[in-house]
Design a protein around this motif. Structure first.
Motif, PDB file in Angstrom:
ATOM      1  N   ASN A  32       8.490 -13.433  -6.952  1.00 53.33           N
ATOM      2  CA  ASN A  32       9.656 -14.143  -6.438  1.00 53.33           C
ATOM      3  C   ASN A  32       9.867 -15.454  -7.199  1.00 53.33           C
ATOM      4  O   ASN A  32       8.963 -16.279  -7.294  1.00 53.33           O
ATOM      5  CB  ASN A  32       9.470 -14.448  -4.947  1.00 53.33           C
ATOM      6  N   THR A  56      12.115 -11.042  -8.789  1.00 49.68           N
ATOM      7  CA  THR A  56      13.086 -11.049  -7.693  1.00 49.68           C
ATOM      8  C   THR A  56      13.561 -12.476  -7.489  1.00 49.68           C
ATOM      9  O   THR A  56      12.756 -13.392  -7.286  1.00 49.68           O
ATOM     10  CB  THR A  56      12.458 -10.527  -6.387  1.00 49.68           C
ATOM     11  N   ASN A  70      19.351 -12.891  -5.779  1.00 46.89           N
ATOM     12  CA  ASN A  70      19.670 -11.752  -6.640  1.00 46.89           C
ATOM     13  C   ASN A  70      20.753 -12.056  -7.677  1.00 46.89           C
ATOM     14  O   ASN A  70      21.535 -11.186  -8.047  1.00 46.89           O
ATOM     15  CB  ASN A  70      20.089 -10.533  -5.793  1.00 46.89           C
ATOM     16  N   SER A 105      16.645  -6.299 -10.186  1.00 47.79           N
ATOM     17  CA  SER A 105      17.112  -6.583  -8.829  1.00 47.79           C
ATOM     18  C   SER A 105      18.451  -7.300  -8.762  1.00 47.79           C
ATOM     19  O   SER A 105      19.055  -7.387  -7.684  1.00 47.79           O
ATOM     20  CB  SER A 105      16.066  -7.435  -8.097  1.00 47.79           C
TER      21      SER A 105
END
Length: 359
Positions: A32, A56, A70, A105
């Motif tokens: 992340n 992500t 995103n 993503s």
């Protein structure tokens, strides 16, 4: 200096980047991440390849600005620049990141995200969820190929999104949800030698100056075949103005070609319309020379309608005359329309034994 490959998560990003400063690094970022990580990557002063495929992107608020999840953040790799003599900050883009693999993503690439970037190539192949390439996202990018093939979720290429890149080819194959290419979306693609619209079955509008000056430097952008765009209704003003193409093909769905859409596209020799009814033509949609000299292929039975629209050299698709011209087998010296001897490999309109052929 040796190349080193690193695998990062957001938690490790800051410390690892600091320790790697000055190395020649192939950087893989997973886990992340958010705008703060992009800020670190942008200031990472090494020549490197950046692989974000498995990253992500989380939502973040930085400096009072909200950056959505995103989405490659606005100006992600465009924070470098200088203040000119007039006190205006001039963006120069990130000069260190030399290639990029974009995240699988993402649904959007933010405004000016890679504006001025030297990254080449830019790999879109994992971006199957990508819906929008926002304004100026890749303006002045150094990438030598715009390959958006297979991006079936892509809906919009916004204004100036891919303007004035160094791309030699534009591939939109399989962009089956793409409905619009906005104004200047792919304009000033000076080096393009080929375009492909295969599978662009939802494309309805090609915007104002979307492909302005296509192939201006290469001298030949190849055939512009829009027939796969079976929903295309409007080619906006100056959309392909000055395009360096010899052949253009239009789908039956086309309703309007706006003013100057192909103005100054002086190389056009053949035009094919699949529709039985001519599209409405804006003022100088084509030059007077093209209207009088280009061979215009249309469905049988609609020849007079196209002549009434202003085209002079109209031929029916599939007639014996057209078939002969499309498959020139005559012997004898061949010449182009300027009276110069043509090579055997020459494409376009040629003259042999006093007859015109299209090869």
């Amino acid at each position: 200096m040796k190349t080193k490959t690193l695998l990062l998560s957001a938690a490790l990003c800051s410390s690892v980047l600091a320790s790697a400063q000055g190395l020649n690094v192939e950087l893989t970022v997973g886990g992340n991440i958010d705008k703060t990580v992009f800020s670190q990557l942008d200031s990472f002063s090494v020549a490197n390849s950046l692989n974000l495929k498995d990253a992500t992107i989380l939502a973040a608020t930085v400096g009072g600005v909200e950056y959505p999840a995103n989405e490659i953040p606005d100006s992600a790799f465009m924070t470098k620049g200088y203040v000119n003599a007039n006190g205006v900050f001039v963006f120069t883009g990130n000069k260190e990141v030399t290639s990029v693999v974009l995240p699988a993503s993402i649904t959007a690439i933010g405004a000016s995200a890679f504006n001025g970037s030297v990254a080449n190539p830019v790999d879109f192949s994992a971006c199957t969820k990508l819906e929008t390439i926002k304004t100026y996202a890749f303006e002045l990018s150094a990438m030598d190929k715009i390959d958006l093939s297979g991006l079936s979720a892509l809906q919009t290429i916004e204004a100036n999104a891919l303007k004035q890149t160094h791309a030699a080819s534009i591939v939109l194959d399989g962009c089956s949800s793409l409905t619009a290419i906005d104004q200047y979306g792919l304009a000033q693609s000076y080096f393009v030698t080929s375009t492909s619209f295969k599978g662009c079955t939802a494309l309805k509008t090609i915007g104002n100056r979307a492909f302005l000056n296509l192939g201006k430097t290469s001298g030949d952008c190849g055939e512009i075949d829009l027939t796969p765009c079976t929903a295309l209704e409007t080619i906006d003003e100056s959309a392909f103005q000055s395009a360096k193409t010899k052949s253009v093909k239009f789908p039956a769905s086309l309703k309007t070609i706006e003013a100057k859409a192909f103005n100054l596209a002086s190389l056009i020799e053949t035009i094919t319309f699949e529709g039985t009814t001519p599209p409405t033509l804006g003022e100088t949609a084509f030059t007077a020379k093209i209207m009088s000299n280009a061979i215009v292929y249309v469905p049988a039975g609609s020849e007079q309608a196209y002549k009434d629209a202003g085209f002079e050299n109209v031929q029916a698709i599939g007639t014996p005359v057209t078939a002969a011209r499309m498959n020139a087998t005559a012997e004898g010296t061949a010449y182009d329309l300027n009276g110069r001897q043509a090579a055997d490999s020459a494409k376009g309109v040629i003259i042999q034994n006093g007859q015109k052929y299209v090869k």
